[in-house]
Design a protein around this motif. Structure first.
Motif, short mmCIF file in Angstrom:
data_model
loop_
_atom_site.label_atom_id
_atom_site.label_comp_id
_atom_site.label_asym_id
_atom_site.label_seq_id
_atom_site.Cartn_x
_atom_site.Cartn_y
_atom_site.Cartn_z
N THR A 141 -8.03 -6.18 6.31
CA THR A 141 -6.74 -4.27 6.85
C THR A 141 -6.97 -4.38 8.16
O THR A 141 -8.45 -4.86 8.89
CB THR A 141 -6.92 -3.19 6.12
OG1 THR A 141 -5.74 -2.34 6.35
CG2 THR A 141 -8.72 -3.21 6.79
N LEU A 200 -3.42 0.44 -3.78
CA LEU A 200 -3.00 -0.79 -2.94
C LEU A 200 -2.64 -1.88 -4.42
O LEU A 200 -3.31 -2.27 -5.69
CB LEU A 200 -4.12 -1.53 -1.99
CG LEU A 200 -4.60 -2.64 -2.15
CD1 LEU A 200 -2.76 -2.48 -0.46
CD2 LEU A 200 -5.41 -2.95 -1.07
N TRP A 235 -2.12 -4.81 5.93
CA TRP A 235 -3.16 -5.27 4.85
C TRP A 235 -2.11 -6.76 4.55
O TRP A 235 -0.71 -7.09 5.09
CB TRP A 235 -2.24 -4.66 3.63
CG TRP A 235 -3.18 -3.35 4.14
CD1 TRP A 235 -1.84 -2.38 3.86
CD2 TRP A 235 -3.83 -2.86 3.29
NE1 TRP A 235 -2.12 -1.47 4.34
CE2 TRP A 235 -3.75 -1.10 3.46
CE3 TRP A 235 -5.52 -2.81 2.46
CZ2 TRP A 235 -4.88 -0.81 3.30
CZ3 TRP A 235 -5.46 -1.96 2.49
CH2 TRP A 235 -5.93 -0.77 2.99
N ARG A 269 0.65 -1.65 0.09
CA ARG A 269 0.33 0.18 -0.33
C ARG A 269 0.83 1.53 0.12
O ARG A 269 1.69 1.61 1.03
CB ARG A 269 -1.24 0.21 1.23
CG ARG A 269 -1.98 1.07 1.00
CD ARG A 269 -1.30 2.22 2.24
NE ARG A 269 -2.85 4.02 1.79
CZ ARG A 269 -3.25 3.98 3.15
NH1 ARG A 269 -3.37 3.39 4.00
NH2 ARG A 269 -3.83 5.35 2.68
#
Length: 544
Positions: free
Chosen positions: A445, A123, A420, A118
């Protein structure tokens, strides 16, 4: 008169009788209405009581539900943000997509996401070209676009820059990626096409670094022939950030060639380390994932992650082979020095064992020295505070799900301390066959501190202190049979607590979206190719 009076009297009497009857009738009506009112009041009172009981019952239900939600929010810490039955791509137009379907350049069933990273509103998601039909190996999802539960992937920097076999300007196969504090994206292109015994080296191993503000490539570095051995398979990357943007080193793990490669940005040069700790452990080559039993005996060093800087100005690089439950480490003081390629055997340390069934492929260490790592055997994410000795009692499972987290493939932490995780059912994809009517790929997340709070991994100091690892920890030791500490209640009976996303690195906050109804994916029909020629990329046109 008398008769009139009599008549009057009679008339008067008759009126009295009539009045009495009227009073009686009025009384009866009053009694009747009174009874009706009383009866209605009683009925209304009963209905009111029933209504009150109903309200009380509903309040009790809400209280119970609130307790359940509180429990879920306290134990299910990773929130599902995106999920897919099958991947798809953002094409500029329908014609281009249909053209790729007809040519075989797009085959959604052959796509498996393996890496994430990210950076601000992007992303990144990598998809290796193990099988035909992958239009772009490096992609991203825009985090500030209108929310979609199953977004299409956008090639980065473009479709053209992901051209298969274009060694100079394209990307062939990308696994792991890393963004740095200078807003650069480090991308390792392994240059291979195919999987297992059908792998072809289309292009050389090369490092590409992009400016994330301009989306332009800053540098392409081809690894030296001395860095590569015949069995080389480099798939992972870790960054060692110095005091300036020029003072950067990158480390690459050679899983099947059992090596560790250092690259210096300032020198624009690489060198290779070899060590026995990079090799697989033959005692733990048996894997059990999602009800499947298989053996991976050859998988060596893979997961690597650099710690924060220590008092000496250097970091500790933690690493472990896939086929191993043991954690190893080496100071970046050794790795940064090319002269240490020889004679540094004892500078590599055995840190300890995570315990049984703790194979891992990805790890990351945050600024407080807490390491997160995937546990592919347990469908979970584990943690370890590097300030403590590495042993099962000092590890914990921060979240686990035997359905949604089958093979958590990659784990990262961004600049806002947001974690993540991507799960992709890789073992099923490679060893069996995915069910494309089911959800196969998910991205989760969470806030880093929320994940480790209440576990043995929770940091107790605000400033990282570099551990001093001895040389004498035995590799094979009878560790206690205790299992890693697990948070109870990790499986949610209510399903996903999301989806949500972060929009600010400095002050991460959540935006809640209404969950959209999913529709089953309908695979587009690709027409047969008009030519029977074999694709050009199935031949090995590159050798070191």
């Amino acid at each position: 008169m008398s008769q009139e009076s009599g008549m009057l009297m009679i008339s008067s009497n008759d009126t009295s009788v009539d009045n009495s009857s009227a009073f009686l009738r009025a009384g009866r009506r009053i009694n009747f209405y009174k009874a009706v009112v009383i009866r209605s009041t009683l009925v209304h009172f009963k209905q009111l009581k029933l209504f009150e009981l109903y309200i009380l019952n509903m309040l009790a239900r809400f209280l119970i539900l609130g307790c359940i939600l509180a429990t879920v929010s306290a134990t299910v810490k990773l929130r599902e943000l995106y999920s897919w039955n099958v991947l798809d791509w953002n094409y500029p137009d329908l014609y281009s997509k249909q053209r790729d379907l007809e040519s075989g350049a797009l085959n959604p069933k052959n796509a498996l996401p393996v890496g994430i990273e990210r950076w601000r509103n992007k992303l990144f998601v990598s998809v290796p070209r193990w099988f035909p039909g992958i239009p772009a190996t490096l992609n991203y999802i825009s985090l500030d676009a209108p929310y979609e539960p199953s977004p299409k992937l956008t090639p980065y920097p473009s479709f053209k820059d992901n051209e298969l076999g274009n060694c100079e300007t394209g990307l062939t196969t990308v696994y792991r990626i890393k963004a740095d504090k200078c807003d650069r994206l480090w991308v390792l292109d392994v240059g291979t096409y195919g999987y297992d015994s059908n792998v072809t080296n289309v292009c050389p191993y090369a490092l590409s670094v992009y400016d994330l503000h301009t989306n332009q490539r800053l540098r392409r570095y081809v690894f030296r022939s001395e860095d590569i051995v015949p069995t080389t398979f480099i798939a992972n990357i870790a960054l060692d950030e110095g005091d300036t943007c020029e003072d950067y080193f990158a480390y690459f793990s050679d899983e099947l060639g059992y090596g560790l490669i250092t690259y210096s940005w300032q020198q624009n040069k690489s060198w290779r380390f070899s060590h026995g700790f990079f090799q697989p452990d033959p005692l733990v080559g048996d894997f059990n994932i999602a009800g499947m039993n298989f053996q991976w005996f050859s998988e060596g060093i893979f997961g690597i992650s650099a710690s924060p800087k220590g008092p000496d100005g250097y970091r500790t690089l933690y690493f472990s082979p896939i086929t191993s439950n043991t954690e190893f480490a080496v100071s970046t003081r050794i790795l940064r020095d090319e002269t240490k390629v020889k004679g540094s055997y004892k500078d590599f340390k055995v840190i300890g064992s995570r315990g049984p069934d703790t194979h891992t492929t990805a790890k990351v260490v945050d600024d407080t020295g807490v390491q997160l790592y995937n546990l592919i055997d347990q469908n979970a994410i584990g943690c370890w505070n590097t300030q403590l000795p590495m042993k099962p009692q000092n590890t914990a499972v921060v979240d686990r799900d035997d359905v949604s987290m089958i093979f958590p493939c990659d784990v990262k932490v961004d600049g806002g301390r947001n974690v993540w995780v991507i799960s992709d059912r890789m073992s099923i994809f490679l060893e069996s066959e995915l069910d494309y009517s089911d959800i196969n790929f998910r991205i989760f997340t969470a806030n880093f501190d929320d994940l480790v709070r209440g576990t043995v991994c929770e940091p107790t100091i605000s400033t990282y202190q570099q551990p001093n690892y001895p040389n004498s920890i035995p590799l094979y030791k009878n560790f206690p049979s205790s299992t890693p500490r697990v948070l109870t209640g990790f499986t949610s009976p209510l399903g996903s607590v999301g989806p949500q996303k972060f929009i600010n690195d400095a002050n991460p906050t959540f935006i809640n979206y209404n969950v959209q109804q999913r529709q089953p994916y309908v695979f587009p029909t690709a027409k047969s190719l008009s030519t029977a020629r074999n694709p050009w990329w199935t031949t090995n046109n590159y050798s070191y």
